[in-house]
Enzyme design. Structure first.
Site, PDB file in Angstrom:
ATOM      1  N   ARG A 127      11.114   7.172   7.045  1.00  0.00           N
ATOM      2  CA  ARG A 127      11.230   6.323   5.851  1.00  0.00           C
ATOM      3  C   ARG A 127      11.873   4.990   6.198  1.00  0.00           C
ATOM      4  O   ARG A 127      12.898   4.931   6.861  1.00  0.00           O
ATOM      5  CB  ARG A 127      12.070   7.036   4.785  1.00  0.00           C
ATOM      6  CG  ARG A 127      12.469   6.189   3.577  1.00  0.00           C
ATOM      7  CD  ARG A 127      11.337   6.044   2.578  1.00  0.00           C
ATOM      8  NE  ARG A 127      11.628   5.097   1.526  1.00  0.00           N
ATOM      9  CZ  ARG A 127      12.022   5.420   0.300  1.00  0.00           C
ATOM     10  NH1 ARG A 127      12.198   6.677  -0.030  1.00  0.00           N
ATOM     11  NH2 ARG A 127      12.225   4.493  -0.601  1.00  0.00           N
TER      12      ARG A 127
ATOM     13  N   ASP B 119      13.931  12.203  -4.473  1.00  0.00           N
ATOM     14  CA  ASP B 119      14.792  11.763  -5.568  1.00  0.00           C
ATOM     15  C   ASP B 119      15.482  12.958  -6.203  1.00  0.00           C
ATOM     16  O   ASP B 119      14.817  13.924  -6.616  1.00  0.00           O
ATOM     17  CB  ASP B 119      13.985  11.048  -6.651  1.00  0.00           C
ATOM     18  CG  ASP B 119      13.499   9.674  -6.221  1.00  0.00           C
ATOM     19  OD1 ASP B 119      14.199   9.032  -5.421  1.00  0.00           O
ATOM     20  OD2 ASP B 119      12.430   9.254  -6.694  1.00  0.00           O
TER      21      ASP B 119
ATOM     22  N   ASP C  99       9.703  10.098   0.059  1.00  0.00           N
ATOM     23  CA  ASP C  99      10.682   9.699  -0.945  1.00  0.00           C
ATOM     24  C   ASP C  99      11.209  10.968  -1.589  1.00  0.00           C
ATOM     25  O   ASP C  99      10.423  11.788  -2.075  1.00  0.00           O
ATOM     26  CB  ASP C  99      10.010   8.808  -1.989  1.00  0.00           C
ATOM     27  CG  ASP C  99      10.984   8.235  -2.991  1.00  0.00           C
ATOM     28  OD1 ASP C  99      12.162   8.024  -2.640  1.00  0.00           O
ATOM     29  OD2 ASP C  99      10.569   7.977  -4.140  1.00  0.00           O
TER      30      ASP C  99
END
Length: 169
Positions: A97, A111, A109
């Site tokens: 990333r 979250d 990603d």
């Protein structure tokens, strides 16, 4: 016959917390990267994977690049929310990333959506995730594994966003 003593002291450390994490990728072999990331959760210290959604294909929202592969997982953890975030960011780094600009295409990603009943608003972390209710790529897989967390109204608000289930487990 001797009587056994039973310890009544609690286990060391904080009580486990149920957290939900959204996963997404749209660079490289995004499907394989998301599957790899899911497989890594049980290897994290003080983290246990307890549920995972199917994989979904979605168009980028507020982002650019190819379609995303998305999923949501539920984990039990004894880590603090910030320590869990640190572990998630480490997995993102292992997947290559980079953050050249906001909403850039990404190899991975992760979250943190929720952390128990906790509410956190710090410079590094906001929980519940402030935009989770605006995105089908979060709400649809979250509703799959935690239907009590997602009502009909939030799902109706995102019904215009394209999302398709692509893999079953």
């Amino acid at each position: 016959m001797t009587q056994q003593q039973v310890s009544t002291t609690p286990e060391d450390g904080p009580a486990p917390v149920l957290a939900y994490v959204a996963l997404g990728a749209n660079l490289g072999d995004a499907r394989q990267t998301v599957l790899w990331a899911i497989s890594q959760f049980d290897g994290l210290a003080d983290v246990e994977l307890v549920a995972r959604s199917h994989l979904y294909r979605t168009e980028p929202v507020d982002a650019s690049g190819p379609d995303f592969i998305n999923a949501v997982v539920a984990v039990m953890t004894r880590l603090s929310a910030h320590a869990l975030l640190h572990q998630l960011q480490h997995l993102e780094q292992l997947a290559g990333r980079q953050r050249p600009y906001r909403h850039a295409p990404r190899t991975l990603d992760l979250d943190l959506l929720t952390f128990g009943e906790g509410r956190i608003d710090s410079p590094r972390l906001s929980v519940p995730h402030p935009r989770m209710g605006e995105r089908a790529f979060v709400l649809v897989p979250l509703a799959e594994i935690a239907p009590d967390l997602v009502g009909r109204a939030p799902l109706a608000r995102v019904q215009g966003q394209k999302i398709s289930r692509i893999q079953t487990f």
